[in-house]
Enzyme design. Sequence first.
Site, short mmCIF file in Angstrom:
data_model
loop_
_atom_site.label_atom_id
_atom_site.label_comp_id
_atom_site.label_asym_id
_atom_site.label_seq_id
_atom_site.Cartn_x
_atom_site.Cartn_y
_atom_site.Cartn_z
CG ASP A 16 27.30 -31.10 51.18
OD1 ASP A 16 27.51 -31.81 52.19
OD2 ASP A 16 27.91 -31.28 50.11
CD GLN A 17 20.09 -32.69 52.27
OE1 GLN A 17 20.21 -33.21 51.18
NE2 GLN A 17 18.95 -32.63 52.93
#
Length: 136
Positions: A16-17
């Site tokens: 994810d980020q």
Amino acid sequence: MKEYVYQVRVRYAETDQMGVVYHGNYAVYFEMGRVEWLRNIGISYKAMENEGVMLPVVSLSMQYKRPAKYDDLLTVKTIFKNCSGVKIEFDYEIYNPEKELLTTGNSILVFVDKYTNKPTQVPDYVKVKLDALHST
């Protein structure tokens, strides 16, 4: 060999980020370990499918303890638990490069006839390989 260790490096697309592995990717890591475990004892998943036997997952559980991160070289330990009737069961452990336990899991798969979509007994050649594990 009831256990097999496989390593996989976390790719950017699996995170994810925050650079943390997305939870659904652990199922893929488990599958990679399971397929390599089978290959290691002389069973080709592809050949089994070509012979008309599928092995779908019917139960999957995971327990997350610590996050895996982008570019980590993960160690996936696949542990054969048992095989009876039409089912085969595995446990899993995933470790980071520091040997910290990140995730544990369990899966149950069922041998299914590719053409009827019905459960079928463990193929004889698979049973022979699995029985050999008990004699070592």
